[in-house]
Design a protein around this motif. Sequence first.
Motif, PDB file in Angstrom:
ATOM      1  N   GLN A 136      -8.102 -28.105  26.896  1.00  0.00           N
ATOM      2  CA  GLN A 136      -7.444 -28.210  25.600  1.00  0.00           C
ATOM      3  C   GLN A 136      -6.406 -27.122  25.472  1.00  0.00           C
ATOM      4  O   GLN A 136      -6.733 -25.927  25.592  1.00  0.00           O
ATOM      5  N   ALA A 137      -5.181 -27.526  25.255  1.00  0.00           N
ATOM      6  CA  ALA A 137      -4.081 -26.595  25.049  1.00  0.00           C
ATOM      7  C   ALA A 137      -3.916 -26.355  23.551  1.00  0.00           C
ATOM      8  O   ALA A 137      -4.296 -27.203  22.738  1.00  0.00           O
ATOM      9  N   PRO A 138      -3.339 -25.211  23.178  1.00  0.00           N
ATOM     10  CA  PRO A 138      -3.139 -24.917  21.749  1.00  0.00           C
ATOM     11  C   PRO A 138      -2.336 -26.017  21.057  1.00  0.00           C
ATOM     12  O   PRO A 138      -1.280 -26.426  21.554  1.00  0.00           O
ATOM     13  N   GLY A 139      -2.865 -26.482  19.945  1.00  0.00           N
ATOM     14  CA  GLY A 139      -2.151 -27.493  19.178  1.00  0.00           C
ATOM     15  C   GLY A 139      -2.216 -28.894  19.742  1.00  0.00           C
ATOM     16  O   GLY A 139      -1.574 -29.806  19.208  1.00  0.00           O
ATOM     17  N   LYS A 140      -2.981 -29.076  20.810  1.00  0.00           N
ATOM     18  CA  LYS A 140      -3.078 -30.396  21.434  1.00  0.00           C
ATOM     19  C   LYS A 140      -4.521 -30.887  21.427  1.00  0.00           C
ATOM     20  O   LYS A 140      -5.455 -30.100  21.286  1.00  0.00           O
ATOM     21  N   GLU A 141      -4.681 -32.184  21.602  1.00  0.00           N
ATOM     22  CA  GLU A 141      -6.017 -32.749  21.677  1.00  0.00           C
ATOM     23  C   GLU A 141      -6.654 -32.440  23.023  1.00  0.00           C
ATOM     24  O   GLU A 141      -5.978 -32.182  24.012  1.00  0.00           O
ATOM     25  N   ARG A 142      -7.981 -32.517  23.031  1.00  0.00           N
ATOM     26  CA  ARG A 142      -8.698 -32.334  24.271  1.00  0.00           C
ATOM     27  C   ARG A 142      -8.310 -33.418  25.265  1.00  0.00           C
ATOM     28  O   ARG A 142      -8.128 -34.577  24.895  1.00  0.00           O
ATOM     29  N   GLU A 143      -8.175 -33.033  26.515  1.00  0.00           N
ATOM     30  CA  GLU A 143      -7.749 -33.939  27.568  1.00  0.00           C
ATOM     31  C   GLU A 143      -8.788 -33.941  28.687  1.00  0.00           C
ATOM     32  O   GLU A 143      -9.197 -32.882  29.169  1.00  0.00           O
ATOM     33  N   GLU A 144      -9.210 -35.110  29.082  1.00  0.00           N
ATOM     34  CA  GLU A 144     -10.126 -35.220  30.211  1.00  0.00           C
ATOM     35  C   GLU A 144      -9.352 -35.010  31.506  1.00  0.00           C
ATOM     36  O   GLU A 144      -8.241 -35.522  31.650  1.00  0.00           O
ATOM     37  N   VAL A 145      -9.951 -34.280  32.431  1.00  0.00           N
ATOM     38  CA  VAL A 145      -9.267 -33.922  33.664  1.00  0.00           C
ATOM     39  C   VAL A 145      -9.855 -34.659  34.863  1.00  0.00           C
ATOM     40  O   VAL A 145      -9.130 -35.259  35.659  1.00  0.00           O
ATOM     41  N   CYS A 146     -11.189 -34.588  35.007  1.00  0.00           N
ATOM     42  CA  CYS A 146     -11.824 -35.220  36.159  1.00  0.00           C
ATOM     43  C   CYS A 146     -13.313 -35.320  35.905  1.00  0.00           C
ATOM     44  O   CYS A 146     -13.852 -34.704  34.978  1.00  0.00           O
ATOM     45  N   CYS A 147     -13.974 -36.085  36.754  1.00  0.00           N
ATOM     46  CA  CYS A 147     -15.407 -36.307  36.608  1.00  0.00           C
ATOM     47  C   CYS A 147     -16.003 -36.595  37.976  1.00  0.00           C
ATOM     48  O   CYS A 147     -15.327 -37.197  38.838  1.00  0.00           O
ATOM     49  N   GLU A 165       2.168 -26.779  32.191  1.00  0.00           N
ATOM     50  CA  GLU A 165       1.461 -27.745  31.353  1.00  0.00           C
ATOM     51  C   GLU A 165      -0.024 -27.833  31.677  1.00  0.00           C
ATOM     52  O   GLU A 165      -0.767 -28.530  30.977  1.00  0.00           O
ATOM     53  N   ASP A 166      -0.486 -27.149  32.707  1.00  0.00           N
ATOM     54  CA  ASP A 166      -1.916 -27.069  32.988  1.00  0.00           C
ATOM     55  C   ASP A 166      -2.599 -25.985  32.149  1.00  0.00           C
ATOM     56  O   ASP A 166      -3.822 -25.860  32.177  1.00  0.00           O
ATOM     57  N   THR A 167      -1.827 -25.226  31.421  1.00  0.00           N
ATOM     58  CA  THR A 167      -2.372 -24.155  30.591  1.00  0.00           C
ATOM     59  C   THR A 167      -3.311 -24.699  29.528  1.00  0.00           C
ATOM     60  O   THR A 167      -3.022 -25.713  28.887  1.00  0.00           O
ATOM     61  N   GLY A 168      -4.440 -24.016  29.337  1.00  0.00           N
ATOM     62  CA  GLY A 168      -5.388 -24.420  28.314  1.00  0.00           C
ATOM     63  C   GLY A 168      -6.746 -23.801  28.567  1.00  0.00           C
ATOM     64  O   GLY A 168      -6.928 -23.074  29.543  1.00  0.00           O
TER      65      GLY A 168
END
Length: 124
Positions: A39-50, A87-90
């Motif tokens: 999750q980046a500041p001001g952005k929604e949570r994003e799924e990365v991998c599983c 953009e990977d920051t979070g």
Amino acid sequence: QLQLVESGGGLVQPGGSLRLSCAAAGFTEDLNAIGWFRQAPGKEREEVCCIDTGGPNYADSVKGRFVISRDNAKNTVYLQMNSLKPEDTGVYYCAAGGVGRYCTGYILEEYDYWGQGTQVTVSS
């Protein structure tokens, strides 16, 4: 009771690499699926991998750059992140699902445990 503890975050320049760890402590025998989110500041949570017994899956945004792996002997899941971009920051979180929980593609939709997160900052 089970706890997840993430580590390995930090500041890295674009193009660099980091390896995150998600260590499980407690009753780990029934863990079936592990997922990473960010999750980046001001952005929604994003799924990365599983990853589950069927293997790993990745979001398109990280495919070819990130690798998730699992060391059952150490009760630890790793996220190797290469060719990092700003953009990977979070804040990166891991989540774990027990018996009956599986990945839906690269998403862990239902989970039982959640870590506290580790900050990743990609900046020059």
